[in-house]
Design an enzyme around this catalytic site. Sequence first.
Site, PDB file in Angstrom:
ATOM      1  N   HIS A   1      -2.724   9.671 -11.545  1.00  0.00           N
ATOM      2  CA  HIS A   1      -1.296   9.379 -11.446  1.00  0.00           C
ATOM      3  C   HIS A   1      -0.448  10.647 -11.336  1.00  0.00           C
ATOM      4  CE1 HIS A   1      -1.397   5.029 -12.043  1.00  0.00           C
ATOM      5  NE2 HIS A   1      -2.416   5.235 -12.862  1.00  0.00           N
TER       6      HIS A   1
ATOM      7  N   ASN B   1      -3.495   7.158  -6.405  1.00  0.00           N
ATOM      8  CA  ASN B   1      -3.562   7.098  -7.871  1.00  0.00           C
ATOM      9  C   ASN B   1      -4.988   6.898  -8.360  1.00  0.00           C
ATOM     10  OD1 ASN B   1      -0.801   7.467  -8.459  1.00  0.00           O
ATOM     11  ND2 ASN B   1      -0.355   5.312  -8.051  1.00  0.00           N
TER      12      ASN B   1
ATOM     13  N   ASP C   1       2.465  11.094  -8.630  1.00  0.00           N
ATOM     14  CA  ASP C   1       3.836  11.530  -8.912  1.00  0.00           C
ATOM     15  C   ASP C   1       4.232  12.708  -8.037  1.00  0.00           C
ATOM     16  OD1 ASP C   1       4.033   9.580 -10.814  1.00  0.00           O
ATOM     17  OD2 ASP C   1       3.741  10.910 -12.534  1.00  0.00           O
TER      18      ASP C   1
ATOM     19  N   GLU D   1       6.157   2.819  -4.614  1.00  0.00           N
ATOM     20  CA  GLU D   1       6.004   3.742  -3.483  1.00  0.00           C
ATOM     21  C   GLU D   1       6.883   3.345  -2.311  1.00  0.00           C
ATOM     22  OE1 GLU D   1       2.635   0.685  -3.032  1.00  0.00           O
ATOM     23  OE2 GLU D   1       3.759   1.667  -4.633  1.00  0.00           O
TER      24      GLU D   1
ATOM     25  N   ASP E   1       7.292   2.417   3.202  1.00  0.00           N
ATOM     26  CA  ASP E   1       6.200   2.239   2.234  1.00  0.00           C
ATOM     27  C   ASP E   1       5.144   3.301   2.511  1.00  0.00           C
ATOM     28  OD1 ASP E   1       4.888   0.276   0.160  1.00  0.00           O
ATOM     29  OD2 ASP E   1       3.329   0.733   1.625  1.00  0.00           O
TER      30      ASP E   1
END
Length: 365
Positions: free
Chosen positions: A244, A239, A248, A274, A231
């Site tokens: 965002h 974000n 990405d 994630e 994680d």
Amino acid sequence: MYEDLTLSQALSTEHEEQQVSRLLTGVSVMALLFLFGIGAKAWYSDNTTHGVILWLFSVPIVLNMIWFARTGNRDTQKAGLLTFVAILMSYLIATGGESSTGPLWFYALPPLLFFLTSLKAGTAILLFCYLAALIVFQFPDLPGITARYNTDFKIRFFATLTFESIFCFVLEATRQSARNKLVRYAQAHEHAARTDELTGLANRREMLNRLAVEFSRYQRAGHHFSIVLIDLDFFKQVNDNHGHDAGDKVLQRFSEVTQSVIRQTDVAARWGGEEFMLLLPDTTLLQALALAERLRSKIASTAFTHNETTVPVTLSAGVCSISNAASINELLKQADVHLYSAKKGGRNRISPRVRSQESVQASTT
């Protein structure tokens, strides 16, 4: 993943080869029936020599079928049938068969050749047949040639055979083009169904399939494997603070780094959001912990940037080996428990922790 695509393509090719073999067997059976029937007609028409020769042509067909039944060698089956057809056609055009109708069997060649061989090979064989026919037509006094054909027959024969050959060539080229397109579409669909679009890694569905395969391998042969559930720490803040697009790019960059750390036999997948998972075949728990620590260290030292702004990225991971679990579900649950422990312990760490990890962590703080 690409190995699976290759396997799928190989299975498709094998299916096509089986269809060709069935077609060849059918053609061989039909050839036997025609040879027997036409040979019998020639025999009862007092053309006994021609009838006997046609019956003798049945022998190599039967031998070819028996050989294929014993060996399963499709290449030999195909080469044997094509060789037989070439010899039979040469005999029919040289002798004229019965009532000088032998050359008419040439019309069966173009569709058969283009289906059984490639376009280039089929064209080459056809050109050779044209040359043989031309020699017979132009030099009827050569040894072994007993047939006589008038000029009108020769012109019509070459004209119609050429038309059929071109027609079959175009049809087969169109069929192959359509088939290749369908194969590419199928491969693209299969790849998309197994791949995470953003990162290019395997998706959750593909990872579950791989886990099932490895678990079956473990039950069958005792090959241990481990998984690493990962994680990215505080990813929501990435974000929220950077947008965002930055998130990405972080996921994509993380995937690239992960691919550079794991082995070729390992599988990396985006488990969701994630979260990521690594499948490590033939790997013990300690080996998996060592690899997970290398990845953690690599990510922590990698500069993640977006619009010239540094984005801090670390990971937490839970590691589990199949030797500590009785099923895939239990394996996943234990990895999730270890991941939760790593987060609760302060993140940017691997769980379960071992002494070597503690020393590495101490040296980096």
